[in-house]
Write a protein that holds these residues in place. Structure first.
Motif, short mmCIF file in Angstrom:
data_model
loop_
_atom_site.label_atom_id
_atom_site.label_comp_id
_atom_site.label_asym_id
_atom_site.label_seq_id
_atom_site.Cartn_x
_atom_site.Cartn_y
_atom_site.Cartn_z
N ARG A 1 54.30 38.86 36.43
CA ARG A 1 52.88 38.98 36.80
C ARG A 1 52.06 37.76 36.39
O ARG A 1 52.31 37.16 35.34
CB ARG A 1 52.27 40.23 36.17
CG ARG A 1 52.91 41.51 36.67
CD ARG A 1 52.34 42.69 35.95
NE ARG A 1 51.20 43.29 36.60
CZ ARG A 1 50.09 43.69 35.98
NH1 ARG A 1 49.94 43.45 34.68
NH2 ARG A 1 49.13 44.28 36.62
N LYS B 1 54.83 41.93 32.34
CA LYS B 1 53.47 41.52 32.00
C LYS B 1 53.60 40.79 30.67
O LYS B 1 53.90 41.41 29.65
CB LYS B 1 52.59 42.76 31.85
CG LYS B 1 51.19 42.49 31.29
CD LYS B 1 50.33 43.77 31.32
CE LYS B 1 48.95 43.54 30.71
NZ LYS B 1 48.09 44.74 30.80
N GLU C 1 41.31 52.74 40.24
CA GLU C 1 40.75 52.45 38.93
C GLU C 1 39.29 52.03 39.02
O GLU C 1 38.46 52.44 38.22
CB GLU C 1 41.57 51.34 38.24
CG GLU C 1 40.94 50.90 36.92
CD GLU C 1 41.70 49.79 36.22
OE1 GLU C 1 42.75 49.34 36.72
OE2 GLU C 1 41.23 49.36 35.14
N PHE D 1 48.81 38.08 36.05
CA PHE D 1 47.55 38.64 35.54
C PHE D 1 47.39 38.23 34.07
O PHE D 1 47.67 38.98 33.16
CB PHE D 1 47.56 40.16 35.68
CG PHE D 1 46.34 40.83 35.12
CD1 PHE D 1 45.09 40.60 35.68
CD2 PHE D 1 46.43 41.67 34.02
CE1 PHE D 1 43.96 41.21 35.15
CE2 PHE D 1 45.30 42.29 33.50
CZ PHE D 1 44.07 42.05 34.05
N LYS E 1 47.81 39.64 41.60
CA LYS E 1 46.84 40.64 42.07
C LYS E 1 46.05 40.05 43.24
O LYS E 1 45.82 38.84 43.29
CB LYS E 1 45.88 41.02 40.94
CG LYS E 1 46.51 41.91 39.88
CD LYS E 1 45.48 42.43 38.88
CE LYS E 1 46.15 43.27 37.81
NZ LYS E 1 45.20 43.85 36.83
N PHE F 1 41.31 43.62 40.48
CA PHE F 1 41.18 44.82 41.31
C PHE F 1 39.74 45.31 41.44
O PHE F 1 39.48 46.53 41.45
CB PHE F 1 42.03 45.97 40.74
CG PHE F 1 43.52 45.73 40.76
CD1 PHE F 1 44.13 45.11 41.84
CD2 PHE F 1 44.31 46.14 39.69
CE1 PHE F 1 45.51 44.92 41.86
CE2 PHE F 1 45.69 45.95 39.70
CZ PHE F 1 46.29 45.34 40.79
N GLU G 1 46.64 40.51 27.82
CA GLU G 1 46.04 41.67 27.15
C GLU G 1 46.88 42.13 25.96
O GLU G 1 47.15 43.33 25.80
CB GLU G 1 45.82 42.81 28.16
CG GLU G 1 44.88 42.39 29.28
CD GLU G 1 44.48 43.52 30.22
OE1 GLU G 1 45.27 44.44 30.45
OE2 GLU G 1 43.34 43.47 30.73
O1 GCW Z 1 42.91 46.46 35.49
C1 GCW Z 1 43.43 46.31 34.21
C2 GCW Z 1 43.54 47.70 33.69
C3 GCW Z 1 44.61 47.89 32.65
C4 GCW Z 1 45.91 47.32 33.20
C5 GCW Z 1 45.70 45.85 33.48
C6 GCW Z 1 46.93 45.22 34.11
C7 GCW Z 1 48.13 48.12 32.86
O2 GCW Z 1 42.29 48.10 33.21
O3 GCW Z 1 44.71 49.26 32.40
O4 GCW Z 1 46.98 47.53 32.33
O5 GCW Z 1 44.66 45.67 34.40
O6 GCW Z 1 46.96 45.16 35.33
O7 GCW Z 1 47.83 44.81 33.40
#
Ligand code: GCW
Length: 657
Positions: A291, A254, A359, A293, A326, A332, A258
């Motif tokens: 990833r 990753k 989640e 994401f 994803k 998600f 974030e």
């Molecule tokens: O859905 C979000 C989650 C995070 C997660 C992030 C990801 C692991 O809230 O907790 O971190 O995605 O997929 O990297």
């Protein structure tokens, strides 16, 4: 897991061995609830396949034999009524064949003559664990990690059996938010220990790595992927890993997402970062799962950002890099259209990342069977266009592994679909129910229907008609469509997604809005772009829908929204009613535990309906139609409603105003 817990989890097994009597059903045996006298006549190859059959098979003689030239992991099962022959070219194939036979036994369905030939759709069928070194699990709702902090060999072996029984052949052992210490030499010894336990079950281990490891672990001044010392550091690290674990699978990354470090910190692309790692792994046949994401502010619409970042890099990744995407473009959510990266990356290997842990779908409290959601994904993303499948695991050290007995079904389903994405939700539900509870049709038939419809029910009471990200701040369990906080990024607030105003509801991603529709192939672009042809399940995802817009059934959009929430609440209550009538077929323990959770779910569904409808009504200024059940709470009460998220297991004790 502490020893005490391990003992508790497997106490029933020991109890059974010594006293040969009925024992408490705590869910610890998952769907592997074999009962046999261990007297089976098994011959041929040695190994785990033989052990499993020897211990668990109830039928006639079975011969296991190696046969060259069969597809990797594939197997054949043939029987003439007298003897069953399982053949495969590898030990893993034989093991999958053995579990197939045990599955048929568990379903009460072995039959006299067998002629089965199977091989998996994907070479890589991997569970991603978001487990931290301190044993906590990010978005885990079933206790602590089974790998870190006091792991128990016996538990890990049971985990391996469960995975192998559904064909899962890889495990990423740690969180994608990876700590540099993951690659510390001491830690690698623990990884080696885990790999040794998993290996006989055909499972390889993988690690999530922190891109800044060369700095934070290796003492270098940079982690720039084009820097020679950096590449050298990774090469050495990788060589060290393979000395300990010769069949190590590779890395999951990753990066620049974030707050995690990545190549973009040095002005390099994701391709440059991924390829540097891929070169270090290549001589050992390891892979990089990189990833996608990311949501860098390269576009005001978050749904477009990952595509904008990765699509221009198509064709630049080495052949042992697989982009892990994803299923949806955001994150998600209960329901998303598929991520347009799947249909736009033409010269890059791509794998799907599904979320098994719930989640955004009720954590370990709501019964949400995810097979229909993943089928919906596969109906638009052709399985053959993918190289591999990953699922974010829902496994912890809870006595029943997943926190909810029915969450086990999602683990099971992930494996079955990663093996064969064309299996239907109904087939999988039937298999799982029969093996996990009873083969009695009076149980399996109504419960299959209940499981298969649960996903639509949950979407209806949470976020129908394309709504997304209406979750409370700080956790993703309950509704808070009004949530905001000082200084928070707007795309972390529900209002960014619902865009409610006096005219309507929804995010205009049509060609008149952010034009996210244009990231899809022409035919879908046109379909999604026109509010009249856009599937209603995605309506507010792609359109700002006027409150008085006429739906296909003739209702106004506002009325339909009210009906959908109401259907969700009624659906949740119906699930409880169906379960209540299953009392004669289910052991006391699991019956009571599931009932307790279904009651929470039914109450939570009202909470969702009341919070969302009352809040959106402040914009629509329309009455709630008479023929739906009306909210029983006041909006101001709802806005004070909080749950203590430290205790998802038992949230009703945590509710406070
Ligand atoms: O859905 C979000 C989650 C995070 C997660 C992030 C990801 C692991 O809230 O907790 O971190 O995605 O997929 O990297």
């Amino acid at each position: 897991m502490n020893k005490n817990l391990a003992f508790r989890r497997f106490f029933p097994l020991f109890f059974c061995l010594f006293f040969v009597t009925a024992y408490a059903e705590d869910g610890s045996r998952l769907w592997l609830r074999y009962e046999s006298d261990g007297q089976a006549n098994i011959s041929g190859t040695f190994g785990v396949a033989r052990d499993e059959l020897q211990t668990n098979w109830n039928g006639g003689p079975v011969v296991l034999k190696r046969q060259k030239g069969m597809p990797k992991d594939g197997y054949k099962i043939v029987s003439d009524g007298e003897q069953i022959r399982i053949s495969a070219s590898t030990d893993a194939g034989l093991l999958y064949g053995a579990y197939h036979l045990l599955r048929l036994q568990g379903m009460g369905n072995v039959g006299k003559s067998l002629n089965i030939e199977e091989s998996p759709m994907y070479e890589w069928r991997i569970l991603d664990h978001w487990d931290n070194p301190d044993g906590t699990i990010e978005r885990g709702f079933a206790g602590h990690s089974i790998f870190w902090e006091n792991p128990c060999e016996f538990v890990i072996r049971q985990y391996a059996r469960a995975n192998a029984s559904v064909g899962i052949n890889g495990a990423v052992l740690n969180n994608v938010n990876a700590k540099p210490q993951t690659l510390d030499s001491d830690n690698l010894k623990q990884v080696q220990w885990i790999a040794d336990i998993l290996r006989p079950y055909g499972i390889r281990v993988y690690l999530s790595v922190n891109f800044a490891s060369p700095i934070r672990l290796g003492g270098l001044t940079t982690a720039d992927p084009l820097d020679k010392d950096v590449a050298g550091w990774w090469k050495q690290k990788v060589d060290e890993i393979y000395r300990l674990i010769p069949d190590f699978g590779g890395f999951l990354v990753k990066a620049n997402s974030e707050g995690e470090p990545g190549p973009c910190d040095y002005g390099r692309t994701h391709a440059e970062g991924a390829n540097m790692l891929a070169r270090a792994l290549k001589p050992h046949k390891g892979i990089v799962m990189w990833r996608t994401f990311v949501y860098a502010p390269n576009d005001p619409d978050r749904a477009k950002q990952a595509y904008k970042e990765f699509q221009p890099l198509d064709g630049q990744f080495l052949d042992n890099v697989i982009l892990q995407v994803k299923n949806g473009p955001i994150d998600f959510q209960p329901r998303e259209p598929y991520s347009p990266l799947f249909t736009s990356l033409k010269s890059t290997l791509v794998m799907a990342e599904l979320q098994v842990t719930q989640e955004y779908l009720g954590a370990a409290n709501h019964l949400t069977f995810l097979a229909p959601m993943w089928q919906e994904f596969f109906s638009l993303v052709k399985p053959a266009s993918l190289k591999a499948i990953a699922g974010v695991a829902n496994v912890g050290d809870n006595i029943n592994w997943c926190g909810h007995h029915f969450a086990q079904a999602n683990w099971y389903t992930f494996g079955r679909l990663a093996w064969n994405p064309n299996l239907t939700a109904e087939t999988i539900a039937r298999e799982w129910l029969a093996q996990t509870f009873t083969t009695d049709k009076r149980f399996v038939n109504p419960m299959t229907d209940m499981m298969v419809s649960s996903y639509e029910t949950v979407v209806s009471y949470m976020m129908p008609l394309g709504l997304h990200h209406q979750f409370a701040g700080g956790h993703h369990y309950g509704p808070e469509p009004w949530y905001t906080a000082p200084g928070i990024r707007s795309d972390w607030t529900p209002a960014y997604y619902h865009r409610a105003d006096s005219l309507g509801l929804g995010f205009d991603r049509s060609s008149r809005g952010t034009d996210a529709v244009s990231q899809y192939p022409d035919e879908l672009r046109d379909q999604y772009d026109d509010i009249r042809t856009c599937p209603e399940k995605y309506l507010t995802w792609f359109h700002h829908v006027p409150w008085d817009y006429r739906m296909h059934n003739g209702r106004t959009f506002w009325d339909e929204l009210c009906h959908k929430y109401d259907e969700g609440v009624h659906g949740a209550r119906r699930m409880l009613a169906i379960w209540d009538s299953m009392m004669p077929y289910v052991d006391k323990e699991r019956f009571a535990e599931v009932q307790r959770k279904l009651r929470i779910q039914a109450r939570d569904s009202e909470w969702w309906r009341d919070a969302c409808l009352l809040y959106f009504q402040t914009f629509s200024k329309r009455p709630i139609p008479q023929d739906v059940e009306h909210p029983v709470h006041n909006l101001d009460e709802m806005m004070k409603f909080r749950i203590h998220i430290t205790n998802y297991e038992n949230p009703e004790c945590g509710y406070s105003k």
